[in-house]
Design a protein around this motif. Structure first.
Motif, PDB file in Angstrom:
ATOM      1  N   GLN A 177      52.910  26.906  41.645  1.00 46.09           N
ATOM      2  CA  GLN A 177      52.038  26.945  42.823  1.00 46.09           C
ATOM      3  C   GLN A 177      51.421  28.316  43.048  1.00 46.09           C
ATOM      4  N   PRO A 178      52.223  29.389  43.091  1.00 43.17           N
ATOM      5  CA  PRO A 178      51.591  30.710  43.269  1.00 43.17           C
ATOM      6  C   PRO A 178      50.652  31.059  42.109  1.00 43.17           C
ATOM      7  N   ARG A 179      51.041  30.660  40.911  1.00 44.99           N
ATOM      8  CA  ARG A 179      50.203  30.933  39.750  1.00 44.99           C
ATOM      9  C   ARG A 179      48.879  30.175  39.855  1.00 44.99           C
ATOM     10  N   ALA A 180      48.935  28.926  40.292  1.00 41.05           N
ATOM     11  CA  ALA A 180      47.717  28.132  40.471  1.00 41.05           C
ATOM     12  C   ALA A 180      46.819  28.774  41.522  1.00 41.05           C
ATOM     13  N   GLN A 181      47.408  29.306  42.578  1.00 40.52           N
ATOM     14  CA  GLN A 181      46.624  29.984  43.604  1.00 40.52           C
ATOM     15  C   GLN A 181      45.947  31.236  43.041  1.00 40.52           C
ATOM     16  N   GLN A 182      46.678  31.970  42.218  1.00 46.27           N
ATOM     17  CA  GLN A 182      46.093  33.154  41.593  1.00 46.27           C
ATOM     18  C   GLN A 182      44.943  32.762  40.659  1.00 46.27           C
ATOM     19  N   LEU A 183      45.134  31.698  39.916  1.00 46.07           N
ATOM     20  CA  LEU A 183      44.076  31.228  39.015  1.00 46.07           C
ATOM     21  C   LEU A 183      42.853  30.767  39.806  1.00 46.07           C
ATOM     22  N   ASN A 184      43.098  30.086  40.912  1.00 45.30           N
ATOM     23  CA  ASN A 184      41.978  29.652  41.763  1.00 45.30           C
ATOM     24  C   ASN A 184      41.231  30.849  42.349  1.00 45.30           C
ATOM     25  N   GLU A 185      41.980  31.864  42.755  1.00 41.77           N
ATOM     26  CA  GLU A 185      41.354  33.074  43.289  1.00 41.77           C
ATOM     27  C   GLU A 185      40.522  33.777  42.211  1.00 41.77           C
ATOM     28  N   THR A 186      41.045  33.830  41.023  1.00 45.42           N
ATOM     29  CA  THR A 186      40.298  34.438  39.913  1.00 45.42           C
ATOM     30  C   THR A 186      39.040  33.625  39.617  1.00 45.42           C
ATOM     31  N   GLN A 187      39.147  32.299  39.709  1.00 43.23           N
ATOM     32  CA  GLN A 187      37.980  31.443  39.487  1.00 43.23           C
ATOM     33  C   GLN A 187      36.907  31.725  40.537  1.00 43.23           C
ATOM     34  N   LYS A 188      37.330  31.906  41.780  1.00 41.55           N
ATOM     35  CA  LYS A 188      36.368  32.228  42.839  1.00 41.55           C
ATOM     36  C   LYS A 188      35.668  33.556  42.556  1.00 41.55           C
ATOM     37  N   GLN A 189      36.443  34.544  42.135  1.00 43.28           N
ATOM     38  CA  GLN A 189      35.858  35.848  41.810  1.00 43.28           C
ATOM     39  C   GLN A 189      34.875  35.739  40.640  1.00 43.28           C
ATOM     40  N   LEU A 190      35.249  34.951  39.653  1.00 42.71           N
ATOM     41  CA  LEU A 190      34.374  34.757  38.490  1.00 42.71           C
ATOM     42  C   LEU A 190      33.091  34.050  38.895  1.00 42.71           C
ATOM     43  N   ASP A 191      33.202  33.017  39.716  1.00 44.09           N
ATOM     44  CA  ASP A 191      32.012  32.310  40.196  1.00 44.09           C
ATOM     45  C   ASP A 191      31.114  33.234  41.019  1.00 44.09           C
ATOM     46  N   GLN A 192      31.737  34.067  41.850  1.00 37.50           N
ATOM     47  CA  GLN A 192      30.979  35.028  42.657  1.00 37.50           C
ATOM     48  C   GLN A 192      30.231  36.011  41.765  1.00 37.50           C
ATOM     49  N   LEU A 193      30.898  36.493  40.734  1.00 35.68           N
ATOM     50  CA  LEU A 193      30.261  37.434  39.808  1.00 35.68           C
ATOM     51  C   LEU A 193      29.091  36.767  39.079  1.00 35.68           C
ATOM     52  N   LYS A 194      29.269  35.521  38.682  1.00 36.46           N
ATOM     53  CA  LYS A 194      28.174  34.787  38.022  1.00 36.46           C
ATOM     54  C   LYS A 194      26.962  34.667  38.941  1.00 36.46           C
ATOM     55  N   LEU A 195      27.217  34.324  40.197  1.00 37.02           N
ATOM     56  CA  LEU A 195      26.111  34.204  41.156  1.00 37.02           C
ATOM     57  C   LEU A 195      25.418  35.548  41.401  1.00 37.02           C
ATOM     58  N   GLU A 196      26.207  36.597  41.515  1.00 34.66           N
ATOM     59  CA  GLU A 196      25.628  37.919  41.730  1.00 34.66           C
ATOM     60  C   GLU A 196      24.787  38.353  40.532  1.00 34.66           C
ATOM     61  N   GLN A 197      25.257  38.046  39.334  1.00 41.83           N
ATOM     62  CA  GLN A 197      24.493  38.397  38.139  1.00 41.83           C
ATOM     63  C   GLN A 197      23.191  37.604  38.070  1.00 41.83           C
ATOM     64  N   GLN A 198      23.259  36.359  38.477  1.00 38.62           N
ATOM     65  CA  GLN A 198      22.045  35.538  38.509  1.00 38.62           C
ATOM     66  C   GLN A 198      21.033  36.120  39.515  1.00 38.62           C
ATOM     67  N   LEU A 199      21.515  36.490  40.674  1.00 35.38           N
ATOM     68  CA  LEU A 199      20.657  37.112  41.685  1.00 35.38           C
ATOM     69  C   LEU A 199      20.068  38.424  41.161  1.00 35.38           C
ATOM     70  N   ASN A 200      20.893  39.236  40.516  1.00 36.58           N
ATOM     71  CA  ASN A 200      20.415  40.508  39.961  1.00 36.58           C
ATOM     72  C   ASN A 200      19.343  40.281  38.897  1.00 36.58           C
ATOM     73  N   ARG A 201      19.485  39.241  38.088  1.00 41.15           N
ATOM     74  CA  ARG A 201      18.468  38.941  37.070  1.00 41.15           C
ATOM     75  C   ARG A 201      17.127  38.639  37.719  1.00 41.15           C
ATOM     76  N   VAL A 202      17.149  37.833  38.760  1.00 44.65           N
ATOM     77  CA  VAL A 202      15.909  37.488  39.463  1.00 44.65           C
ATOM     78  C   VAL A 202      15.301  38.739  40.095  1.00 44.65           C
ATOM     79  N   GLN A 203      16.136  39.566  40.716  1.00 36.57           N
ATOM     80  CA  GLN A 203      15.637  40.794  41.339  1.00 36.57           C
ATOM     81  C   GLN A 203      15.039  41.737  40.293  1.00 36.57           C
ATOM     82  N   GLN A 204      15.677  41.836  39.135  1.00 36.57           N
ATOM     83  CA  GLN A 204      15.154  42.687  38.066  1.00 36.57           C
ATOM     84  C   GLN A 204      13.797  42.178  37.575  1.00 36.57           C
TER      85      GLN A 204
END
Length: 160
Positions: free
Chosen positions: A84-111
């Motif tokens: 359970q704690p490990r799954a929560q950590q993995l979910n948190e990492t997934q959220k961070q990864l998704d956030q980074l993907k979105l930010e990179q997409q936004l940065n590409r458009v801005q560039q």
């Protein structure tokens, strides 16, 4: 004869001055064209560099996503009390990864928007200034993205 020499000298001098002025007048548009072509080449190189950086970022994110998926599959195949704690950590990492993907997409458009703006800029001085600013922004963004991706990969390696 004496009168002819000063007039001839004046005519020669004025002809030389006019010729040099004409050379400058012809060279000025050529200089402007050369400067514009040079700046356009810089913009094109900047665009190519950014596209290459985007590909590298995407590869890093894909690798991180594969690691995350692999850890999730391992956790699902062998349940344990710490799952359970490990799954929560993995979910948190997934959220961070998704956030980074979105930010990179936004940065590409801005560039892309900034590159378009640079290409429309009429002032060569201002265009050059904008090119330098964009280069610095791209370098900083690349370093930040690399750092965040490495941190996520380290977190996933820790969870293995």
């Amino acid at each position: 004869m004496k009168l002819l020499r000063p007039i001839t000298a004046r005519l020669l001098l004025s002809t030389l001055l006019l010729a040099s002025t004409a050379c400058w007048a012809v060279a000025d548009p050529l200089r402007k064209e050369w400067a514009q072509a040079s700046q356009q080449q810089q913009v094109n190189e900047l665009n190519q560099r950014e596209q290459l950086e985007n590909l590298n970022r995407a590869l890093q994110l894909d690798q991180t996503q594969r690691q995350l998926d692999q850890l999730r599959n391992q956790a699902a195949s062998r349940p344990s009390p710490a799952a359970q704690p490990r799954a929560q950590q993995l979910n948190e990492t997934q959220k961070q990864l998704d956030q980074l993907k979105l930010e990179q997409q936004l940065n590409r458009v801005q560039q892309e928007l900034k590159l378009d703006q640079i290409q429309r800029e009429q002032s060569p001085f201002r265009r050059q200034e904008q090119i330098r600013e964009l280069q610095l922004q791209q370098q900083m963004q690349s370093l930040q993205d690399q750092s965040r991706t490495k941190l996520m990969q380290q977190e996933l390696n820790r969870l293995r």
